[in-house]
Structure formats: C-alpha cells, structure tokens
Design an enzyme around this catalytic site. Structure first.
Site, PDB file in Angstrom:
ATOM      1  N   TRP A  33       0.836  -1.201   0.000  1.00  0.00           N
ATOM      2  CA  TRP A  33       0.000   0.000   0.000  1.00  0.00           C
ATOM      3  C   TRP A  33       0.873   1.254   0.000  1.00  0.00           C
ATOM      4  CZ3 TRP A  33       0.481   3.505   4.005  1.00  0.00           C
ATOM      5  CH2 TRP A  33       1.043   3.040   5.205  1.00  0.00           C
ATOM      6  N   GLU A  76       7.807   8.445  13.679  1.00  0.00           N
ATOM      7  CA  GLU A  76       7.968   7.840  12.356  1.00  0.00           C
ATOM      8  C   GLU A  76       8.773   8.746  11.421  1.00  0.00           C
ATOM      9  OE1 GLU A  76       7.192   4.853  11.494  1.00  0.00           O
ATOM     10  OE2 GLU A  76       5.671   4.169  12.906  1.00  0.00           O
ATOM     11  N   GLU A 111       9.145   1.699   5.954  1.00  0.00           N
ATOM     12  CA  GLU A 111       8.874   2.565   7.110  1.00  0.00           C
ATOM     13  C   GLU A 111       8.592   4.014   6.686  1.00  0.00           C
ATOM     14  OE1 GLU A 111       8.739   2.246  10.488  1.00  0.00           O
ATOM     15  OE2 GLU A 111       8.894   0.064  10.452  1.00  0.00           O
ATOM     16  N   HIS A 114       5.012   5.393   6.540  1.00  0.00           N
ATOM     17  CA  HIS A 114       4.233   5.626   7.757  1.00  0.00           C
ATOM     18  C   HIS A 114       4.191   7.115   8.131  1.00  0.00           C
ATOM     19  CE1 HIS A 114       5.370   1.226   8.994  1.00  0.00           C
ATOM     20  NE2 HIS A 114       4.601   1.290   7.913  1.00  0.00           N
ATOM     21  N   GLU A 164       9.661  -2.544  17.373  1.00  0.00           N
ATOM     22  CA  GLU A 164       8.677  -2.770  16.311  1.00  0.00           C
ATOM     23  C   GLU A 164       7.365  -3.297  16.902  1.00  0.00           C
ATOM     24  OE1 GLU A 164       8.936  -1.685  13.416  1.00  0.00           O
ATOM     25  OE2 GLU A 164      10.881  -2.022  12.499  1.00  0.00           O
ATOM     26  N   THR A 167       5.605  -0.276  18.532  1.00  0.00           N
ATOM     27  CA  THR A 167       4.935   0.596  17.562  1.00  0.00           C
ATOM     28  C   THR A 167       3.691  -0.078  17.000  1.00  0.00           C
ATOM     29  OG1 THR A 167       6.536  -0.126  15.898  1.00  0.00           O
ATOM     30  CG2 THR A 167       6.921   2.010  16.906  1.00  0.00           C
ATOM     31  N   ASP A 196       2.384  -3.469   9.139  1.00  0.00           N
ATOM     32  CA  ASP A 196       3.791  -3.380   8.728  1.00  0.00           C
ATOM     33  C   ASP A 196       4.713  -3.585   9.926  1.00  0.00           C
ATOM     34  OD1 ASP A 196       3.024  -2.815   6.141  1.00  0.00           O
ATOM     35  OD2 ASP A 196       3.636  -0.711   6.179  1.00  0.00           O
ATOM     36  N   GLU A 197       4.395  -2.915  11.027  1.00  0.00           N
ATOM     37  CA  GLU A 197       5.244  -2.982  12.217  1.00  0.00           C
ATOM     38  C   GLU A 197       5.315  -4.405  12.761  1.00  0.00           C
ATOM     39  OE1 GLU A 197       6.991  -0.550  12.611  1.00  0.00           O
ATOM     40  OE2 GLU A 197       5.966   1.357  12.537  1.00  0.00           O
ATOM     41  N   HIS A 200       7.664  -6.416  10.597  1.00  0.00           N
ATOM     42  CA  HIS A 200       9.055  -6.052  10.889  1.00  0.00           C
ATOM     43  C   HIS A 200       9.497  -6.633  12.231  1.00  0.00           C
ATOM     44  CE1 HIS A 200       8.364  -2.305   8.130  1.00  0.00           C
ATOM     45  NE2 HIS A 200       8.501  -3.431   7.452  1.00  0.00           N
TER      46      HIS A 200
END
Length: 329
Positions: A33, A76, A111, A114, A164, A167, A196-197, A200
C-alpha cells in the site's frame, strides 16, 4: 577470537539468509500500500469534499488522541536517524550493497510510508499546529538518539524486536480508538501501519532466534543487558520549540497512557512476549554468566509489573504547542 570478531562472523553467516528474510518479511514496492491509498485524492473533482469529510470526523477525536497521533507521527518522521543508526551496526556497515545493507534500505523504504501518510493526515485534519510539529520533528532528527546499544548487532536486534512490537501496539490502539469515534478511514490507515510494524517485528525477532542458535550465551547476555537497562523509546529526546531536549517526552507518554495507546503494562507484556518467543527457558549450552542472565530475565516481567502498578498518571492533559487547547472539547 574477540567478542567483536565472533559477532562479525555470526553476522556474515546470517547474511547468507538475508535474501530469504527479505522475501518472507518485506513486500515488493509494486504490491504494498501507499499513503495516497488512504488520503483524499488531490486529482479528483471530489477532493475538497473528501477533505471536508476528513475534517468533520477529526473534530470528534479527543485531545490526548491528537497528542498520541502527533507523537507517533514525529517518531515515524525521524526515520533518517534510524536508517543511519542501523547502517552503522557491526556487520551491516558495508559500503558495498551487501545483504544487510539491502535489508536496511528496503526496511527503510517501507517505514518511510508511515510518517508520510500520518503527516498528510495531520495536515489535512486542521486540528494541529503543523509548524510546531515540524519544528519538533527537525529537533528530534537533529538531536538523534542514544539507545545504549552501541554498534553491537545483538543488542540492536533486541532493540528493534522490542520497538517494532511497541509501535505495532501503539498504531493498533490508535486504529481501535479512531474506529470507536467513527473515523473508519483513519482506523484502517493506522491498522495498515500496525500490520507493517508486526511484520518487521517478526523479522527482527527471527534474526535474534537465529543468533541464539549459533551464539546462545552472548545473545542471552545482550538480551539481559537491554532489559536490565530498559528500552529507551526512539522519541526519548522529544521537545517542543524553545524547550530543552527530552522535555516533552514524559508529557507525551502520559497522554498515550491516559488514553490507553501505550502503557507501562504494554512494556511488561512485550518483554514477556520476547522471552516466550525466544524460548529462553529452553536454551542450552550457556555459560555460568549467561545462566545467571537467564534467571534474571525470567523473573524480570513480574518485578516490572509490580512497579507499573504503582505508577500514577496525572489526570489532566498537558497543553502542547502541537495541539491547540480548543481541540480539547
């Protein structure tokens, strides 16, 4: 062989697996995305109507929510600090395009989206003083951070595994709160960031799992060191315009705790999750020093939980320059 040389050897050994890690834990640019997917389309004739809808929904979000959003965004946006820090870790700091440096660049690319999407949302919302937010962001990047890891890859991967996941918790809670207040688009946006976090987190914690297999005692000592000294948040040096370094972090943290975005209890739970994930109670072949470190780690979450129970968070919101008092309605 020195400890430093052993770490370099382990990093070189793991580098053979990095390509596989990238395929498993990162998403190709063409498939992932992008910020515009969640924001009003500036090319569309309905752009101003979409912005108006966004601003109307933003009016119902409480003061501490905005403080948490701003703090998350600034954290971020300080990405240049994190990339330069990871590039300097022993075993990564290779000017050639080796496996580790490729990982750091691709992780950074993910990252970067974000801060981009959160910043644009804040700007369009009309609820925050963007110039003050921008000043704080510049300060945070200029001030850098000191997380106590040095260039040690073992300590750094413990830090990234923890951070990670932290977050993820923060963005996921913001998503839940936004949904509660009827802002489904913001909720979805923050949920995607949280996703995403989590990916990761799985990646960095897998790096640690692999190190435990080949250098268990030193990895245990590094984990113990990081937990004993406590994880320093990346926004620890947070400050507003005209203020001293770190002066805004405690108030930001209080806002996040008051609204339930990230609490002292979350810190303890993340620590326990890492202990469980790495199955440190089952690791064999440890030195006497590493065995003592393991014993300390196993008892630490319960100790920290008792401390967190005694914490008292001020009931009233601190008034930040980022967020006008009029928002508190």
């Amino acid at each position: 062989m020195s400890i430093k040389n052993i770490r370099l050897e382990v990093m070189q050994f793991l580098e053979n697996k990095v390509e596989g890690f990238m395929e498993e834990y990162l998403i190709p640019v063409e498939k992932i995305w992008q910020p515009t997917d969640f924001l009003p389309n500036s090319e569309s004739d309905t752009f101003f109507e979409e912005v108006k809808e966004l601003r109307e929904l933003a009016k119902d979000l409480p003061y501490d929510f905005w403080v948490a959003m701003v703090g998350d965004t600034i954290t971020e946006e300080a990405l240049p600090t994190y990339e330069s820090w990871l590039m300097d870790v022993e075993g990564v700091d290779n000017v050639e395009r080796n496996g580790w440096s490729k990982w750091v660049r691709q992780w950074t690319g993910e990252e970067n989206r974000h801060g981009d999407v959160l910043n644009k949302y804040l700007y369009l919302s009309g609820r925050v003083n963007m110039r003050e937010v921008e000043i704080t962001t510049q300060h945070l990047i200029s001030d850098g951070f000191d997380i106590g890891t040095g260039r040690d890859p073992y300590k750094n991967f413990v830090y990234t595994s923890f951070q990670e996941l932290a977050t993820y918790v923060s963005h996921n809670r913001v998503s839940q709160l936004a949904k509660t207040y009827g802002d489904n688009k913001l909720s979805k946006m923050c949920k995607m960031i949280a996703g995403d976090e989590m990916r990761h987190h799985h990646a960095y914690s897998e790096f640690v799992t692999q190190i435990f297999k080949v250098d268990p005692s030193e990895m245990m000592l590094a984990f113990n060191y990081m937990m004993k000294n406590k994880i320093t948040m990346p926004a620890g040096f947070l400050r507003e315009s005209g203020e001293k370094i770190s002066s805004a972090f405690e108030q930001f943290s209080n806002s996040a705790q008051r609204i339930g975005v990230y609490t002292a209890n979350d810190y303890v739970e993340i620590m326990q999750k890492l202990i469980d994930k790495w199955e440190i109670d089952k690791i064999t072949g440890l030195t006497d020093e590493a065995e003592k470190a393991r014993d300390y780690l196993m008892k630490l979450p319960a100790r920290m939980a008792k401390v967190s129970e005694r914490m008292v968070i001020p009931p009233d919101s601190f008034v930040f320059k980022w967020v006008e008092p009029a928002v508190a309605r």
